[in-house]
Write a protein that holds these residues in place. Structure first.
Motif, PDB file in Angstrom:
ATOM      1  N   HIS A  47      43.996  19.300  52.998  1.00  0.00           N
ATOM      2  CA  HIS A  47      43.301  20.208  52.910  1.00  0.00           C
ATOM      3  C   HIS A  47      43.065  21.197  54.676  1.00  0.00           C
ATOM      4  O   HIS A  47      42.358  21.465  54.826  1.00  0.00           O
ATOM      5  CB  HIS A  47      41.820  20.223  52.188  1.00  0.00           C
ATOM      6  CG  HIS A  47      42.344  19.881  50.672  1.00  0.00           C
ATOM      7  ND1 HIS A  47      42.184  18.697  50.626  1.00  0.00           N
ATOM      8  CD2 HIS A  47      42.487  21.262  50.012  1.00  0.00           C
ATOM      9  CE1 HIS A  47      42.649  18.897  49.359  1.00  0.00           C
ATOM     10  NE2 HIS A  47      42.234  19.702  48.942  1.00  0.00           N
ATOM     11  N   VAL A 107      34.107  27.074  42.712  1.00  0.00           N
ATOM     12  CA  VAL A 107      34.124  27.851  41.649  1.00  0.00           C
ATOM     13  C   VAL A 107      33.402  26.761  40.580  1.00  0.00           C
ATOM     14  O   VAL A 107      33.318  25.381  40.645  1.00  0.00           O
ATOM     15  CB  VAL A 107      35.440  27.923  41.469  1.00  0.00           C
ATOM     16  CG1 VAL A 107      35.485  28.415  39.590  1.00  0.00           C
ATOM     17  CG2 VAL A 107      35.958  29.248  41.465  1.00  0.00           C
ATOM     18  N   GLY A 142      42.723  15.318  40.941  1.00  0.00           N
ATOM     19  CA  GLY A 142      42.404  16.660  41.048  1.00  0.00           C
ATOM     20  C   GLY A 142      41.514  17.162  40.064  1.00  0.00           C
ATOM     21  O   GLY A 142      41.461  18.822  40.551  1.00  0.00           O
ATOM     22  N   LYS A 145      36.063  15.695  42.407  1.00  0.00           N
ATOM     23  CA  LYS A 145      35.645  14.804  42.949  1.00  0.00           C
ATOM     24  C   LYS A 145      35.083  14.467  44.482  1.00  0.00           C
ATOM     25  O   LYS A 145      33.620  15.120  44.518  1.00  0.00           O
ATOM     26  CB  LYS A 145      35.469  13.442  42.140  1.00  0.00           C
ATOM     27  CG  LYS A 145      36.146  13.555  40.962  1.00  0.00           C
ATOM     28  CD  LYS A 145      36.387  11.980  40.919  1.00  0.00           C
ATOM     29  CE  LYS A 145      38.208  11.420  41.497  1.00  0.00           C
ATOM     30  NZ  LYS A 145      39.583  12.543  40.907  1.00  0.00           N
ATOM     31  N   SER A 146      36.648  15.415  45.157  1.00  0.00           N
ATOM     32  CA  SER A 146      36.291  15.345  46.612  1.00  0.00           C
ATOM     33  C   SER A 146      35.521  16.942  46.382  1.00  0.00           C
ATOM     34  O   SER A 146      34.795  16.840  47.630  1.00  0.00           O
ATOM     35  CB  SER A 146      37.404  15.317  47.421  1.00  0.00           C
ATOM     36  OG  SER A 146      37.906  14.562  46.841  1.00  0.00           O
ATOM     37  N   ARG A 147      35.842  17.470  46.032  1.00  0.00           N
ATOM     38  CA  ARG A 147      35.927  19.504  46.472  1.00  0.00           C
ATOM     39  C   ARG A 147      33.925  18.931  45.906  1.00  0.00           C
ATOM     40  O   ARG A 147      33.257  19.456  47.289  1.00  0.00           O
ATOM     41  CB  ARG A 147      36.363  19.656  45.760  1.00  0.00           C
ATOM     42  CG  ARG A 147      35.540  21.309  45.790  1.00  0.00           C
ATOM     43  CD  ARG A 147      36.265  22.001  46.959  1.00  0.00           C
ATOM     44  NE  ARG A 147      35.956  23.434  47.448  1.00  0.00           N
ATOM     45  CZ  ARG A 147      34.639  23.048  48.036  1.00  0.00           C
ATOM     46  NH1 ARG A 147      33.655  22.146  48.094  1.00  0.00           N
ATOM     47  NH2 ARG A 147      34.195  24.680  47.793  1.00  0.00           N
ATOM     48  N   GLU A 184      45.253  25.234  42.069  1.00  0.00           N
ATOM     49  CA  GLU A 184      45.764  25.500  42.984  1.00  0.00           C
ATOM     50  C   GLU A 184      47.781  26.013  43.999  1.00  0.00           C
ATOM     51  O   GLU A 184      48.218  26.403  44.411  1.00  0.00           O
ATOM     52  CB  GLU A 184      44.782  24.981  44.029  1.00  0.00           C
ATOM     53  CG  GLU A 184      44.574  24.871  45.377  1.00  0.00           C
ATOM     54  CD  GLU A 184      43.396  23.906  45.777  1.00  0.00           C
ATOM     55  OE1 GLU A 184      42.295  24.479  46.232  1.00  0.00           O
ATOM     56  OE2 GLU A 184      43.743  22.593  46.202  1.00  0.00           O
TER      57      GLU A 184
HETATM   58  N1  LIG Z   1      35.488  23.330  41.907  1.00  0.00           N
HETATM   59  C1  LIG Z   1      36.422  24.096  42.373  1.00  0.00           C
HETATM   60  N2  LIG Z   1      36.285  24.755  43.469  1.00  0.00           N
HETATM   61  C2  LIG Z   1      37.318  25.554  43.822  1.00  0.00           C
HETATM   62  N3  LIG Z   1      38.182  24.483  43.960  1.00  0.00           N
HETATM   63  C3  LIG Z   1      38.050  22.908  43.578  1.00  0.00           C
HETATM   64  C4  LIG Z   1      37.141  23.118  42.818  1.00  0.00           C
HETATM   65  N4  LIG Z   1      37.198  21.781  42.614  1.00  0.00           N
HETATM   66  C5  LIG Z   1      38.185  21.852  43.098  1.00  0.00           C
HETATM   67  N5  LIG Z   1      38.886  22.457  43.249  1.00  0.00           N
HETATM   68  C6  LIG Z   1      40.577  22.318  44.459  1.00  0.00           C
HETATM   69  O1  LIG Z   1      41.439  21.167  44.245  1.00  0.00           O
HETATM   70  C7  LIG Z   1      41.768  20.128  44.420  1.00  0.00           C
HETATM   71  C8  LIG Z   1      41.854  19.169  43.987  1.00  0.00           C
HETATM   72  O2  LIG Z   1      39.920  18.862  44.432  1.00  0.00           O
HETATM   73  P1  LIG Z   1      39.276  17.516  44.701  1.00  0.00           P
HETATM   74  O3  LIG Z   1      38.470  17.490  45.144  1.00  0.00           O
HETATM   75  O4  LIG Z   1      40.569  16.683  46.114  1.00  0.00           O
HETATM   76  O5  LIG Z   1      39.983  16.734  43.522  1.00  0.00           O
HETATM   77  P2  LIG Z   1      39.792  14.549  43.714  1.00  0.00           P
HETATM   78  O6  LIG Z   1      39.326  14.218  44.265  1.00  0.00           O
HETATM   79  O7  LIG Z   1      39.330  15.145  42.026  1.00  0.00           O
HETATM   80  O8  LIG Z   1      41.187  14.869  43.010  1.00  0.00           O
HETATM   81  C9  LIG Z   1      41.409  20.717  46.039  1.00  0.00           C
HETATM   82  O9  LIG Z   1      42.546  20.934  46.529  1.00  0.00           O
HETATM   83  C10 LIG Z   1      39.964  21.692  45.930  1.00  0.00           C
HETATM   84  O10 LIG Z   1      39.840  21.952  46.767  1.00  0.00           O
END
Ligand SMILES: Nc1ncnc2c1ncn2[C@@H]1O[C@H](COP(=O)(O)OP(=O)(O)O)[C@@H](O)[C@H]1O
Ligand SMILES: [Mg+2]
Length: 1016
Positions: free
Chosen positions: A274, A282, A313, A316-318, A530
């Protein structure tokens, strides 16, 4: 023989092509040729004979190593009976200066060198799950993403390229070797395309391999050069250096290229991917709150573990990023560990990487400096000398004498290292609370998993919060303990998805229909939301944007590049079940078992095992029990990805089969869902059927007042029609489409929508071309209404007269009804009230409930209802209150019987205005509220605006004048936005009255005066 000729040409010896041919020399016997043979067939030059023999020796090397590579290939070779489209990252690597080498070296030696190089390339590539497609002399062509896709193919290719360079440089051969690597990503067609036999390699057709080869050629020795397409997928994972834009042979335009310097040392994969920051969070309030409560508890010394699981996606990381943000001002120690898909087998990978980052080791530190930095880090946690030695070993740092030499068996060393790692956490926790984030545990190596298991055992009594994220395939062994909380992250709601899109879009324009498409196709998965939104924004025009999300003409574009690899990876894991997924994808997001079976034409057992496979792998949902089951793709984008792999011809054939099957075995579906047939006919290339089905679909939607759908379907019909040759048949089809389009647009966008006008005008023009056709009536009608709503009453009146005249001439009574009521309406507004009344009375007299019932569909509103509604106004103004009230009462009652929302909306809007004219506040209010509710539900902006203005007047009457002013203004503005003006003076009158009540009399007066003379 052509191949021999090509080969000779490459060697610059094409003059011998003919003599090779005359002597029947093909590739199979090249290896048997001796120097004497060559001389005998007439190659006099000793130099040329040597050159040929050397080249033959090279060929042999290739033949020998090729099978070895095939065995080493990552995935078991798939049955390749069909070609497919997919995104592939292609790597092309070549030895530097091989021509010079070949001039200098004995062929035997050269052969050894090349063989060592190829072996090294094959091994390196295999470690990253790439596929060696072809050896070309001393070049190697490698695919990442085919035959097996991974979510990180671009990254794998670059890592493999960097390692290949290092490995080749370290080869102990007679000459020191250097490599160049070019990497490009793009959509290609793969598979055995042009026959089989001699062309053994799995061919790729597309620009990408060529681009990779060209980039390789411009790379400096020992450099990896990547294309723009590849770079976009890498985020900040690598440090790059942009090269000067180049024009490359065989590639149009100048090409941007980057040299890869090294992997970057950014802390987290998530952040590296990112580079432009995160989207604002959100939703997820509850999850965030729970985590923060666990943190508070952990700080008091009751250690906590939070397990966060959810599909790729989902966020989780977010969520962990949000936790980190929220703790910014709260003193603590952070330890972050990131597992990586390329390192699932490398022991302690996430832990080693964490220590390297924490100590600040950089790639060009000398060993000494690295040891110093490590010592400095370990001093903070007062690590013992023995543990420090273990850590240094773990990081593969040489011992420069500062550590005791450890004399341990491998078993003991492992045990002590694990113990040292666990006590490290305890030591840190003595100083301040520790937050450990362990990301992507589904990729953990077994040794790290053991370290974390031990840590979990000890955490209970430490001020530590450990957050573990993982996908559902990982089964954490710690569930069930009191201090372990498991959290499953769900998809976002549609409302949250919209909020996310809005934030990404900012103030750039995005048509609402596209926004809704993104919401629908992304299924509440933030990553999809996204990436789809970004892809749509990047699409150059709205048309391109529609293609990106929309299904119809070009679904290959539907999946953004950034998602392609991860979706393909899921599909590739299916093996043979993939073609069942493709068939399902062609049918649609949802399909029944019976239809699938009929189209797939596979033995039932094969089909059901494929379906089971799809369900197990989480790609399909099943409802019910086969053969009565229904299936649903879990993600719209998986469906798109599966569909996107189909080549044009097999795709077309599949749709043709679906059309046939639906027509012969599922006639009721074909009948009740014309849009389904229309879509498949379009894709199957059955143009005429497609147009007819789109028209039927449009009519059906119009009948159900699903206006936006109707417009979309009719537009598709018109698009498909374009590919049909012109002629009367073509014109008739177009008239039909335009005449359904007119009322649909009127209902969707308001009476004065210029698009509706265009549809009617086009239909009228086409009717003229065809002579005496009754379709001219609705066309004239539409045009008249257009002018009427814009307040262009004279023009409206003329068109209405023409309609009535033609209808009388041709004895068309149904059209006469329409003519009379149109004239009634225009005359009423022109102030010719008695004439108006007479026309309405004539319309009602001629109205035949059976014949004219369809007038609602042809003319958007029922003639009887609208005549009654207008008459109530005319009677009122003429001074017949009883008759007026009678008409007003009848209209909605009749509209209700028809069950036609658009007619109902007209009746209600005219009724609320009628009661307003009589200053009957309660009835004006109830009718205004009814029309607002209906218009909101049906998405009718025109009626919503008018109802809003009248409700505003009601507010003013109730003493809420200031609110009223706002409400009337809003209604008037929204009404004007539909292009209509007829009632604008009336709304301005209401506004002036409300302003008077609100103590703004002067403004009100000038508004009122301004409203007078706007009709022509
Ligand atoms: N609640 C949220 N609000 C805004 N953006 C989000 C949210 N959850 C995830 N995203 C965005 O969606 C994308 C995928 O999320 P990520 O945390 O990488 O998923 P995971 O770790 O579960 O694979 C990222 O770019 C993240 O910033
Ligand atoms: Mg993640």
């Amino acid at each position: 023989m052509q191949q021999i000729a090509d080969w000779l040409e490459k060697l610059g010896l094409s003059e011998y092509a003919q003599c090779f041919a005359e002597n029947d020399i093909d590739f199979t016997i090249l290896g048997d040729l001796t120097d004497q043979d060559l001389e005998k067939i007439g190659i006099a030059s000793l130099g040329h004979r040597r050159k040929l023999l050397r080249a033959i020796a090279n060929l042999e090397t290739i033949e020998k190593s090729a099978p070895a590579v095939a065995v080493a290939a990552p995935a078991a070779p798939l049955p390749l009976d069909t070609a497919e489209r997919r995104q592939v990252t292609v790597m092309f690597a070549d030895l530097v200066g091989s021509t010079a080498l070949s001039a200098r070296m004995d062929p035997e030696d050269l052969r050894e060198v090349i063989s060592a190089y190829q072996k090294c390339a094959a091994e390196t590539v295999r470690r990253f799950d790439g596929f060696v497609a072809k050896y070309m002399g001393d070049g190697v062509l490698v695919y990442f993403g085919y035959p097996q896709a991974h979510e990180d193919d671009a990254e794998r290719a670059v890592r493999a390229g960097l390692e290949l360079i290092a490995a080749v440089a370290g080869l102990k051969t007679r000459a020191s070797l250097q490599t160049r690597v070019g990497i490009a990503t793009g959509v290609v067609v793969v598979g055995e395309l042009i026959g089989s036999g001699e062309a053994q390699e799995r061919g790729i057709v597309g620009e990408t391999p060529n681009l990779a080869a060209r980039l390789q050629a411009v790379a400096a020795p020992n450099k990896v050069v990547i294309s723009d397409g590849t770079r976009r997928l890498l985020g900040n994972l690598f440090e790059l250096q942009e090269l000067e834009a180049k024009s490359l042979k065989g590639i149009s335009g100048s090409v941007r290229a980057w040299a890869v310097l090294r992997p970057s040392s950014v802390e987290s994969r998530f952040e590296a991917l990112h580079p432009n920051g995160l989207s604002a969070l959100v939703g997820r309030e509850e999850e965030a709150e729970l985590m923060s409560r666990r943190w508070s508890r952990a700080k008091t010394g009751e250690g906590q573990v939070v397990l966060i699981s959810g599909e790729a996606g989902i966020g989780k990381s977010r969520l962990t990023a949000a936790l980190l943000e929220s703790l910014a001002g709260d003193p603590h120690t952070r330890l972050r560990y990131f597992c990586s898909p390329q390192h699932t087998d490398s022991a302690l990978y996430p832990i080693i990487a964490q220590i390297e980052r924490a100590a600040g080791l950089t790639h060009d530190d000398a060993a000494q400096a690295k040891l110093d930095k490590l010592d400095a880090l370990l001093a903070k946690s007062s690590t013992s000398a023995q543990d420090a030695a273990l850590f240094a070993e773990m990081l593969s740092l040489p011992n420069d004498g500062r550590h005791l030499a450890l004399d341990l068996s491998p078993q003991q060393r492992r045990e002590k290292t694990l113990a040292a790692l666990t006590s490290q956490v305890a030591a840190l926790a003595r100083w301040s609370p520790v937050l450990m984030i362990f990301e992507d545990a589904h990729w953990v190596d077994p040794t790290s998993l053991e370290v974390f298991s031990r840590t979990v055992d000890r955490i209970e009594a430490l001020p530590v919060l450990l957050v573990v994220t993982f996908r559902p395939e990982f089964d954490p062994p710690w569930v069930g303990r009191a201090y372990v909380t498991a959290l499953t992250i769900n998809r976002l709601t549609e409302r949250e998805a919209r909020a996310m899109i809005d934030r990404i879009v900012g103030n750039k324009p995005l048509p609402p229909s596209i926004r809704e498409d993104v919401v629908e196709r992304s299924d509440g998965i933030p990553l999809f939301i996204e990436e789809m939104t970004k892809a749509v924004l990047e699409a150059e025009s709205q048309h391109a944007a529609e293609l990106t999300v929309g299904a119809v003409p070009s679904p290959a574009l539907a999946v953004p590049a950034s998602l392609h690899a991860s979706l393909m990876a899921r599909l590739d894991r299916l093996g043979p079940a993939k073609d069942v997924a493709q068939v399902g994808a062609a049918i649609g997001r949802e399909f029944s078992h019976a239809l699938l079976a009929a189209v797939a034409r596979k033995p039932e057992s094969e089909l059901s095992s494929a379906l089971d496979r799809l369900i197990q792998s989480g790609l399909l949902f099943r409802q019910g029990v086969p053969p009565h089951a229904n299936y649903l793709f879990k993600h719209a984008l998986v469906q798109d990805a599966a569909y996107g792999t189909l080549l044009r011809e097999p795709r077309r054939a599949l749709h043709a089969r679906i059309v046939e099957t639906l027509g012969s075995e599922f006639a009721e579906i074909a009948e009740s869902q014309p849009e389904l047939m229309a879509r498949h006919c379009t894709e199957a290339g059955f143009v005429e059927e497609a147009v007819d089905y789109w028209e039927r679909a449009g009519r059906q939607a119009l009948g159900r007042s699903a206006m936006a759908e109707a417009v979309a379907q009719l537009t598709k019909g018109l698009e498909v029609l374009e590919s049909l040759s012109s002629g009367p048949e073509h014109q008739r089809r177009e008239i039909n489409l335009q005449l359904v389009m007119g009322p649909a647009l009127i209902a969707a966008k308001g009476f004065a929508s210029p698009e509706a006008m265009r549809a009617y005008a086009r239909a009228r023009e086409l009717c003229r071309g065809l002579g005496d056709v009754s379709d001219v009536f609705p066309a004239l009608y539409g045009q008249s209404v257009f002018h009427f709503q814009r307040g262009e009453l004279v023009a409206a009146n003329e068109l209405a007269q023409e309609l009535l005249r033609l209808a009388e001439e041709r004895g068309e009574v149904g059209a006469q009804v329409t003519g009379h009521r149109l004239l009634g309406a225009t005359l009423s507004q022109l102030g010719r009230l008695t004439e108006s009344r007479d026309h309405f009375t004539a319309a009602l007299g001629l109205y035949d409930p059976v014949r004219d019932r369809s007038s609602a569909f042809v003319y958007a509103v029922d003639s009887r209802v609208i005549s009654l509604s207008w008459l109530s106004h005319v009677f009122a103004v003429l001074g017949y209150p009883k008759e007026a009230a009678g008409s007003d009462g009848e209209a909605p009652a009749h509209a209700r019987e028809l069950n036609h929302p658009n007619t109902m909306a007209v009746a209600l809007v005219l009724s609320c205005m009628f009661h307003q004219l009589l200053r009957d506040t309660p009835n004006a209010r109830s009718q205004a509220e009814a029309v607002i509710a209906l218009a909101t539900e049906q998405d009718f902006p025109f009626y919503l605006a008018a109802g809003t203005a009248v409700r505003g007047w009601v507010l003013a009457e109730g003493g809420r004048a200031e609110e009223a002013v706002m409400e009337i203004r809003r209604g008037a503005v929204d009404y004007g936005a539909t292009g209509a003006q007829l009632w604008s003076p009336y709304f301005l009158g209401l506004l002036a009255e409300a302003q008077g009540k609100a103590g703004q009399a002067t403004t009100g007066l000038s508004v009122g005066l301004g409203s007078r003379c706007s009709h022509t």
